[in-house]
Write a protein that holds these residues in place. Structure first.
Motif, short mmCIF file in Angstrom:
data_model
loop_
_atom_site.label_atom_id
_atom_site.label_comp_id
_atom_site.label_asym_id
_atom_site.label_seq_id
_atom_site.Cartn_x
_atom_site.Cartn_y
_atom_site.Cartn_z
N ARG A 6 0.84 -1.19 0.00
CA ARG A 6 0.00 0.00 0.00
C ARG A 6 0.88 1.24 0.00
N ILE A 7 0.32 2.32 -0.54
CA ILE A 7 0.97 3.63 -0.43
C ILE A 7 0.02 4.53 0.34
N ARG A 8 0.58 5.57 0.92
CA ARG A 8 -0.21 6.56 1.64
C ARG A 8 0.08 7.93 1.05
N PRO A 20 -3.92 0.61 -2.63
CA PRO A 20 -3.16 -0.62 -2.92
C PRO A 20 -2.12 -0.40 -4.01
N VAL A 21 -1.08 -1.23 -3.96
CA VAL A 21 -0.02 -1.22 -4.96
C VAL A 21 0.00 -2.60 -5.61
N ALA A 22 0.11 -2.64 -6.92
CA ALA A 22 0.17 -3.92 -7.63
C ALA A 22 1.39 -4.72 -7.16
N SER A 23 1.23 -6.01 -7.05
CA SER A 23 2.34 -6.88 -6.68
C SER A 23 3.14 -7.16 -7.95
N GLN A 24 4.33 -6.60 -8.00
CA GLN A 24 5.16 -6.70 -9.19
C GLN A 24 6.62 -6.76 -8.76
N PRO A 25 7.40 -7.71 -9.28
CA PRO A 25 8.81 -7.77 -8.90
C PRO A 25 9.52 -6.45 -9.21
N GLY A 26 10.30 -5.97 -8.25
CA GLY A 26 11.07 -4.75 -8.45
C GLY A 26 10.32 -3.46 -8.21
N LEU A 27 9.02 -3.54 -7.98
CA LEU A 27 8.22 -2.33 -7.73
C LEU A 27 8.45 -1.88 -6.29
N ARG A 28 8.98 -0.68 -6.13
CA ARG A 28 9.28 -0.16 -4.80
C ARG A 28 8.82 1.29 -4.74
N PRO A 29 7.72 1.52 -4.03
CA PRO A 29 7.23 2.89 -3.90
C PRO A 29 8.27 3.80 -3.25
N THR A 30 8.34 5.04 -3.69
CA THR A 30 9.21 6.02 -3.06
C THR A 30 8.80 6.15 -1.60
N PRO A 31 9.75 6.00 -0.67
CA PRO A 31 9.40 6.06 0.76
C PRO A 31 8.73 7.38 1.15
N ASP A 32 7.86 7.30 2.16
CA ASP A 32 7.14 8.49 2.64
C ASP A 32 8.09 9.64 2.96
N CYS A 54 7.31 9.38 -15.66
CA CYS A 54 7.72 8.48 -16.75
C CYS A 54 7.75 7.00 -16.40
N PHE A 55 8.02 6.64 -15.19
CA PHE A 55 8.07 5.23 -14.76
C PHE A 55 7.18 5.14 -13.53
N ALA A 56 5.88 5.22 -13.73
CA ALA A 56 4.93 5.48 -12.63
C ALA A 56 4.96 4.43 -11.52
N GLY A 57 5.14 3.16 -11.85
CA GLY A 57 5.21 2.13 -10.80
C GLY A 57 4.03 2.19 -9.85
N SER A 58 4.28 2.44 -8.58
CA SER A 58 3.21 2.47 -7.57
C SER A 58 2.26 3.65 -7.77
N GLY A 59 2.71 4.67 -8.49
CA GLY A 59 1.89 5.86 -8.69
C GLY A 59 2.02 6.89 -7.59
N ALA A 60 2.84 6.61 -6.59
CA ALA A 60 2.94 7.48 -5.42
C ALA A 60 3.30 8.92 -5.78
N LEU A 61 4.25 9.11 -6.69
CA LEU A 61 4.70 10.47 -7.02
C LEU A 61 3.61 11.25 -7.77
N GLY A 62 3.02 10.64 -8.78
CA GLY A 62 1.97 11.33 -9.54
C GLY A 62 0.73 11.60 -8.71
#
Length: 189
Positions: A6-8, A20-32, A54-62
């Motif tokens: 999860r991200i907050r 929720p964050v998708a379960s994907q190898p190598g996906l690491r949300p930017t820490p709080d 550009c590399f949205a991943g968890s989406g936390a930044l956007g």
């Protein structure tokens, strides 16, 4: 601290929302902690900005940018499972300023932008060595406005990439296993 998977959102109109964050190898949300520092840096320019992730991943930044008043946020992600989760999270928040594109970021950047972006987030998979070519594409194709801010995240042991001509580093920090920095493009004179 956010629980695994999860991200907050840490600030703005969706502050405290957990997604929720998708379960994907190598996906690491930017820490709080890193996100809080980044958005403190961006506070003077985030309101009403156009942001490219550009590399949205968890989406936390956007999502954090949208929560804090960005007028437009474009997220690029190539994994179909992750794209689905990004779209679901945007819909759950009612984030009408958010668009998610299923694409390879470097291929997407070969196009010509309609309007340049004010802020760009670059947090690619650390081992993929994508920062330098992405910075070049952004500079060469006109994706960024004058004095745009570009956030770069990499592992703490890696040197920052060489910036395109007339760009400069504004900030550079480390937190645990992460090195993160903020650059400014062709500052207005």
């Amino acid at each position: 601290m956010t629980e695994p998977g999860r991200i907050r959102i840490i600030g703005g109109c969706w502050r405290g929302r957990r997604l929720p964050v998708a379960s994907q190898p190598g996906l690491r949300p930017t820490p709080d902690r890193v996100r809080e520092t980044l958005f403190n840096w961006l506070a003077p320019v985030i309101e009403g900005s156009r942001c490219l992730d550009c590399f949205a991943g968890s989406g936390a930044l956007g999502l954090e940018a949208a929560s804090r008043g960005a007028a437009r946020v474009i997220q690029i992600e190539r994994s179909p499972a992750v794209v689905g989760m990004l779209r679901a999270n945007g819909a759950a928040l009612g984030a009408q300023q958010l668009s998610v594109y299923a694409a390879d970021a470097l291929a997407w950047l070969t196009r010509s932008p309609v309007t340049p972006f004010d802020i760009c987030f670059l947090d690619p998979p650390f081992a993929a060595d994508l920062l330098a070519p992405t910075l070049e594409m952004l500079a060469q194709r006109g994706w960024l406005a004058a004095s745009a801010r570009v956030y770069v995240e990499t592992d703490s042991a890696t040197a920052l990439p060489v910036l395109p001509t007339d760009w400069r580093w504004l900030r550079d920090k480390r937190a645990g296993q992460v090195r993160y920095a903020l650059a400014e493009t062709n500052p207005e004179r």
